[in-house]
Design an enzyme around this catalytic site. Structure first.
Site, PDB file in Angstrom:
ATOM      1  N   TYR A 291       0.832  -1.205   0.000  1.00  0.00           N
ATOM      2  CA  TYR A 291       0.000   0.000   0.000  1.00  0.00           C
ATOM      3  C   TYR A 291       0.869   1.259   0.000  1.00  0.00           C
ATOM      4  CZ  TYR A 291      -4.642  -1.655  -0.481  1.00  0.00           C
ATOM      5  OH  TYR A 291      -5.775  -2.167  -1.045  1.00  0.00           O
TER       6      TYR A 291
ATOM      7  N   HIS B 195      -1.715  -2.330   6.080  1.00  0.00           N
ATOM      8  CA  HIS B 195      -2.049  -1.350   5.037  1.00  0.00           C
ATOM      9  C   HIS B 195      -2.770  -0.118   5.618  1.00  0.00           C
ATOM     10  CE1 HIS B 195      -0.801  -4.577   2.563  1.00  0.00           C
ATOM     11  NE2 HIS B 195      -1.963  -5.151   2.345  1.00  0.00           N
TER      12      HIS B 195
HETATM   13  O1  LIG Z   1      -2.072  -7.708   1.300  1.00  0.00           O
HETATM   14  C1  LIG Z   1      -3.174  -7.951   0.874  1.00  0.00           C
HETATM   15  O2  LIG Z   1      -3.749  -7.096  -0.004  1.00  0.00           O
HETATM   16  C2  LIG Z   1      -4.746  -7.555  -0.882  1.00  0.00           C
HETATM   17  C3  LIG Z   1      -5.371  -6.306  -1.499  1.00  0.00           C
HETATM   18  O3  LIG Z   1      -4.416  -5.659  -2.270  1.00  0.00           O
HETATM   19  P1  LIG Z   1      -4.862  -4.717  -3.461  1.00  0.00           P
HETATM   20  O4  LIG Z   1      -3.612  -4.088  -3.925  1.00  0.00           O
HETATM   21  O5  LIG Z   1      -5.497  -5.595  -4.484  1.00  0.00           O
HETATM   22  O6  LIG Z   1      -5.840  -3.742  -2.903  1.00  0.00           O
HETATM   23  C4  LIG Z   1      -5.776  -8.384  -0.166  1.00  0.00           C
HETATM   24  O7  LIG Z   1      -6.663  -8.943  -1.106  1.00  0.00           O
HETATM   25  C5  LIG Z   1      -5.069  -9.514   0.559  1.00  0.00           C
HETATM   26  O8  LIG Z   1      -6.014 -10.251   1.312  1.00  0.00           O
HETATM   27  C6  LIG Z   1      -4.005  -8.978   1.475  1.00  0.00           C
HETATM   28  O9  LIG Z   1      -3.208 -10.068   1.956  1.00  0.00           O
END
Ligand SMILES: O=C1O[C@H](COP(=O)(O)O)[C@@H](O)[C@H](O)[C@H]1O
Ligand SMILES: NC(=O)C1=CN([C@@H]2O[C@H](COP(=O)(O)OP(=O)(O)OC[C@H]3O[C@@H](n4cnc5c(N)ncnc54)[C@H](OP(=O)(O)O)[C@@H]3O)[C@@H](O)[C@H]2O)C=CC1
Length: 512
Positions: A189, A250
Site C-alpha cells: 500500500y 495497510h
Molecule cells: O495484502 C493484501 O492485499 C490484498 C489487497 O491488495 P490490493 O492491492 O489488491 O488492494 C488483499 O486482497 C489480501 O487479502 C491482502 O493479503
C-alpha cells in the site's frame, strides 16, 4: 537513505543487479513480482543487463517457468510482445529446497554464471514466500549467497509476525543475519499512487496545513472494501484474519501518513521517525472500539459463506470484516477518532480516506452538510473536497458540491505505476522511505496485540453478514458513535460510477 532528488525523479538504478525471486512458483510471484519486474524492464527502469533467477521447490523446465512468469503480464501492443520475449531471455529458474545448503550452493553457481556475463555488483533477494520459511531461507542465503563486496538487498513480504512477540522474534532472527540497511519490509500500500500523494497533499498545500488538526477535523475514516471473499486462501486467512491481513499493516500505514507531523526532510529516516512517533501516541485498541463481522452465504445463495470453505476450521470465529477506532493522544489529534474499516466479500471494491470536518459554528443556513476531503486510493484515483455551495437560481438554498481532482480526467495521459513496480524500484535504488522500519513494526504491533489476543481467544463474536452486502449490521451506528455525520442532503460524486465501484453513482459517505 534517499535524497530529496531521488524522491523527485525515478531513474534506473545506479547498480547492476542479479534479482533472485524466492518462492518463484507461487501466487505473489506470478501475479505481482514478475509483472512488476517486466513493467520496470519495459519502461527502462531495469538495466537490460539485469538477470532474474526464480527459485522454489517445484520442478519446472524453462518453458514452464516462462509460462508462469508471463501468465499475469498484460500485453497491449506488438512492442509489449517483443519486450516480453526479450525480458524472458533474462529469466531462468533453479529448483531447490529452502533449508538445504547444497541447493543454495547450486543457486550460487547460477548466480555466479549470470554475473560473469552481466558484471552485476548487487544482489536483490525477493522473498515471495510464506513467513514460515523466512528464517530458514534467510539463513541459507546468508551462508551460501552473501558475498563480500556485493551490495545485498532483501525484500521481505508481510506478514511480519502474528503479534508483538513473534514479530520481535522474527526481527531478532533476521537482524542477526542482515542489517536493517539491507532489509526492505514491503507493505505494497505504501507503493500506491494516492498513498504516496499524501505527503505532497499535506505538506505542499498551504490551504490544508492550518486545518489538519483536532480544531477543524471531527473524524477520519480509512476504508478498505473488497468484493471477493477468501476464495482459495481460506486456510491461510483463518490463521491471520482481516486485522492482520489488512488493518494492522495497510490501513495503519495510511493512518501514519495522514496523521504524522511534517518530517525534517524527505530522507527515509526522517520520514520513518515521524511515522514511528505518531504510532507511539496511539493507545492499544479497546474491545468497545471494535466491531467484527464474518461473511455468510450471499442472499441469492450463489456465493458460499466463509465457513463453507473446506479449508476453514468448523465454527471458526475469524473475522473477515473489522471496524476499529484508534485515538492519537497528541496535541494535534487528541479526541479525534480514526475509524479503520476493512472487509472481504462486500458490495464493492474501494479503498479511501475520508476526512470529515466539524460543523460550521453559528450556522446561518437551514441545511448544511459537513466538509469532507476524500482521497480515493482505488479504484479511480481521485481527491475531492465536498463543500457547500449556493444552488444556482433565485433562492439562497445550499447544495453539496465538490472540488474534484479525478486522475482519469485530469491526468489522462499518465500511466499510474503498479505499487510493486514502484517499491521494487525504490529497493533497487536503496530508498527505504516506503518500507517499514523495525521500530515502526514494533509500535504497530503494540497497538493491535491486546485486541488480537482477545479475538484469538474467542471473546468477540463476529456478526454474520451476507456475501456481497455492505457489511455487518451495526456499522452505521458504529461510525455514528465516533461522530461521523451522514448529512441530510443527497450527494452524488460524479466520478463514482466511472470508478468501477458498482454503485449507482452515489457517494457512499463511509456509512459502511
Ligand atoms: O495484502 C493484501 O492485499 C490484498 C489487497 O491488495 P490490493 O492491492 O489488491 O488492494 C488483499 O486482497 C489480501 O487479502 C491482502 O493479503
Ligand atoms: N498472494 C498475494 O496476493 C499476496 C501475498 N503476500 C505475501 O507474499 C508471500 C507469498 O505469498 P503467496 O505467493 O501467495 O504464497 P504461496 O502460498 O503461493 O507460496 C509461495 C511459494 O512458496 C512455497 N511454499 C508454499 N507453502 C510452503 C510451505 N508451507 N513451506 C515451504 N514452502 C512453501 C511454494 O513453492 P514451492 O512449493 O515450489 O517451493 C509456493 O509456490 C506471503 O508472505 C504472503 O503473505 C502479500 C500480499 C499479497
Amino acid at each position: 537513505m534517499s535524497s530529496p532528488d531521488s524522491q523527485a525523479t525515478k531513474t534506473t538504478s545506479t547498480h547492476l543487479y542479479t534479482i533472485v525471486v524466492l518462492g518463484a512458483s507461487g501466487d505473489l510471484a506470478k501475479k505481482k513480482t514478475f509483472p512488476a519486474l517486466f513493467g520496470l524492464y519495459k519502461n527502462n527502469y531495469l538495466s537490460h543487463q539485469t538477470r532474474i533467477i526464480g527459485y522454489a521447490r517445484t520442478k519446472m523446465d524453462q518453458a514452464t517457468f516462462e509460462g508462469h512468469v508471463s501468465k499475469y503480464i498484460k500485453l497491449k501492443s506488438d512492442e509489449d510482445n517483443a519486450a516480453l520475449k526479450d525480458f524472458l531471455k533474462l529469466c531462468s529458474y533453479v529448483s531447490g529446497q529452502y533449508d538445504k545448503d547444497a541447493d543454495f550452493q547450486n543457486l550460487e553457481v547460477r548466480i555466479s554464471e549470470v554475473e560473469k556475463t552481466s558484471g552485476a555488483e548487487a544482489r536483490l533477494f525477493y522473498m515471495a514466500l510464506p513467513p514460515s520459511v523466512f528464517i530458514p531461507v534467510s539463513e541459507s542465503l546468508k551462508k551460501n549467497n552473501y558475498k563480500e563486496g556485493k551490495i545485498i538487498r532483501l525484500i521481505v513480504e508481510k506478514p511480519f509476525g502474528m503479534d508483538l512477540e513473534s514479530s520481535r522474534k522474527l526481527a531478532r532472527e533476521l537482524g542477526a543475519l542482515f542489517s536493517e540497511e539491507e532489509i526492505y519490509r514491503i507493505d505494497h500500500y505504501l507503493g500506491k499512487e494516492m498513498v504516496k500523494n499524501l505527503m505532497i497533499l499535506r505538506f505542499a498545500n498551504a490551504i490544508f496545513g492550518s486545518v489538519w488538526n483536532r480544531h477543524s477535523i471531527d473524524n477520519v475514516q480509512i476504508t478498505f472494501k473488497e468484493k471477493i471473499g477468501t476464495e482459495g486462501r481460506g486456510g491461510y486467512f483463518d490463521e491471520f484474519g482481516i486485522i492482520r491481513d489488512v488493518m494492522q499493516n495497510h490501513l495503519l500505514q495510511i493512518l501514519t501518513l495522514v496523521a504524522m507531523e511534517p518530517p525534517v526532510s524527505l530522507d527515509a529516516e526522517d520520514v520513518r521517525d515521524e511515522k514511528v512517533k505518531v504510532l507511539r501516541f496511539i493507545s492499544p485498541i479497546e474491545k468497545d472500539d471494535v466491531l467484527l463481522g464474518q461473511y455468510g452465504k450471499s442472499e441469492d445463495g450463489k456465493e458460499l459463506g466463509y465457513l463453507d470453505d473446506k479449508t476453514v476450521p468448523k465454527g471458526s470465529k475469524t473475522p473477515t470484516y473489522a471496524a476499529a477506532t484508534l485515538f492519537i493522544n497528541n496535541e494535534r489529534w487528541s479526541g479525534v477518532p480514526f475509524v479503520l474499516k476493512c472487509g472481504k466479500a462486500l458490495n464493492q471494491q474501494k479503498t479511501e480516506i475520508r476526512i470529515q470536518f466539524k460543523d460550521v459554528v453559528g450556522n446561518l443556513f437551514k441545511s448544511l452538510s459537513r466538509n469532507e476531503i476524500v482521497i480515493r486510493v482505488q479504484p479511480g484515483e481521485a481527491v475531492y473536497v465536498k463543500m457547500m455551495n449556493k444552488e444556482p437560481g433565485l433562492g439562497m438554498k445550499t447544495i453539496i458540491s465538490d472540488l474534484d481532482l479525478s486522475y482519469s480526467s485530469r491526468f489522462n495521459d499518465s500511466v499510474i505505476p503498479e505499487a510493486y513496480e514502484s517499491l521494487i524500484l525504490d529497493a533497487l535504488n536503496g530508498d527505504h522511505s516506503n518500507f517499514v522500519r523495525d521500530d515502526e513494526l514494533d509500535a504497530a504491533w503494540k497497538i493491535f496485540t491486546p485486541i488480537l489476543k482477545t479475538i484469538d481467544e474467542g471473546h468477540i463474536d463476529p456478526v454474520t453478514y451476507p456475501y456481497g452486502s455492505r457489511g455487518p449490521a451495526g456499522v452505521t451506528e458504529f461510525v455514528a458513535k465516533y461522530g461521523y455525520h451522514r448529512g441530510s442532503q443527497e450527494y452524488v460524486w460524479p466520478q463514482h460510477s466511472e470508478a468501477g465501484t458498482g454503485a449507482a453513482g452515489k457517494d457512499q459517505r463511509a456509512s459502511k
